[in-house]
Design a protein around this motif. Structure first.
Motif: not given
Length: 214
Positions: A122-125, A147-155, A160-162
């Motif tokens: 998930x995007x949080x990970x 995969x998108x996660x509520x509240x995490x995807x844009x962040x 750093x990883x992205x």
């Protein structure tokens, strides 16, 4: 494994040499819920996978033990949402004695030498990926599907990883090339509807219900 597979076999401790495209969705599954199944089913379609394995961790090094249900209970909750054919719950990490993702992936690659693995997170990970042991080497060897996660995807996409992996980002359909093998496995954001289910919220609701009936 409690689920009997029909056609495509479930992961076994000693592995096999069949050629398959397998998504690995690791986690505590404390408990497993509809959001996990949503991610697994979407990954199957978007990445053209043969199977998704729900890898129930014997103990996540980044999560506290307090509030963590016993392994057998968490595995049973994952088995309850799996179908045993395309989505399979497995405790193989406990069987091979691994808790760290990078080590698990190395071992699975030896056990299943002809399988093409993609790690599903998930995007949080994605946001916390730099905290994972040997994360850069892991990302170089194994494709990552985010995969998108509520509240995490844009962040996460600005984390750093992205940022460090930006030049290796690819379309979802290019994550599992048959040949030739690229120098870097790459990663992709897999567009999907965000699912609101949360294991934390489920545990909190269960605690509140127990208090009301206690």
């Amino acid at each position: 494994m409690r689920h009997a597979s029909r056609g495509l076999a479930a992961p076994g401790r000693w592995g096999d040499t069949r050629r398959r495209r397998i998504g690995l969705l690791g986690g505590s599954f404390n408990p497993a819920h509809a959001g996990h199944l949503h991610v697994a089913r979407h990954a199957l379609r978007a990445l053209r996978l043969d199977q998704v394995w729900l890898l129930v961790s014997p103990g996540n090094p980044l999560k506290p033990r307090a509030g963590m249900a016993p392994f057998a209970q968490r595995l049973a909750s994952a088995e309850a949402i799996a179908d045993g054919v395309r989505v399979i719950a497995t405790g193989i990490e406990a069987e091979i004695g691994q808790r760290y993702t990078a080590r698990t992936l190395r071992r699975l690659s030896r056990l299943f030498p002809r399988a093409g693995f993609v790690w599903i997170i998930g995007a949080d990970n994605l946001w916390q990926l730099p905290r994972w042991q040997h994360w850069r080497a892991m990302a170089a060897r194994t494709p990552l599907a985010v995969l998108p996660r509520p509240g995490w995807t844009r962040k996460a996409l600005h984390g750093a990883a992205a940022s460090r992996l930006r030049r290796h980002r690819r379309p979802p359909g290019a994550l599992l090339p048959e040949s030739p093998r690229r120098r870097h496995a790459g990663w992709a954001l897999v567009p999907a509807r965000e699912h609101p289910a949360s294991a934390t919220a489920l545990r909190e609701r269960a605690t509140q219900a127990a208090r009301r009936t206690g």
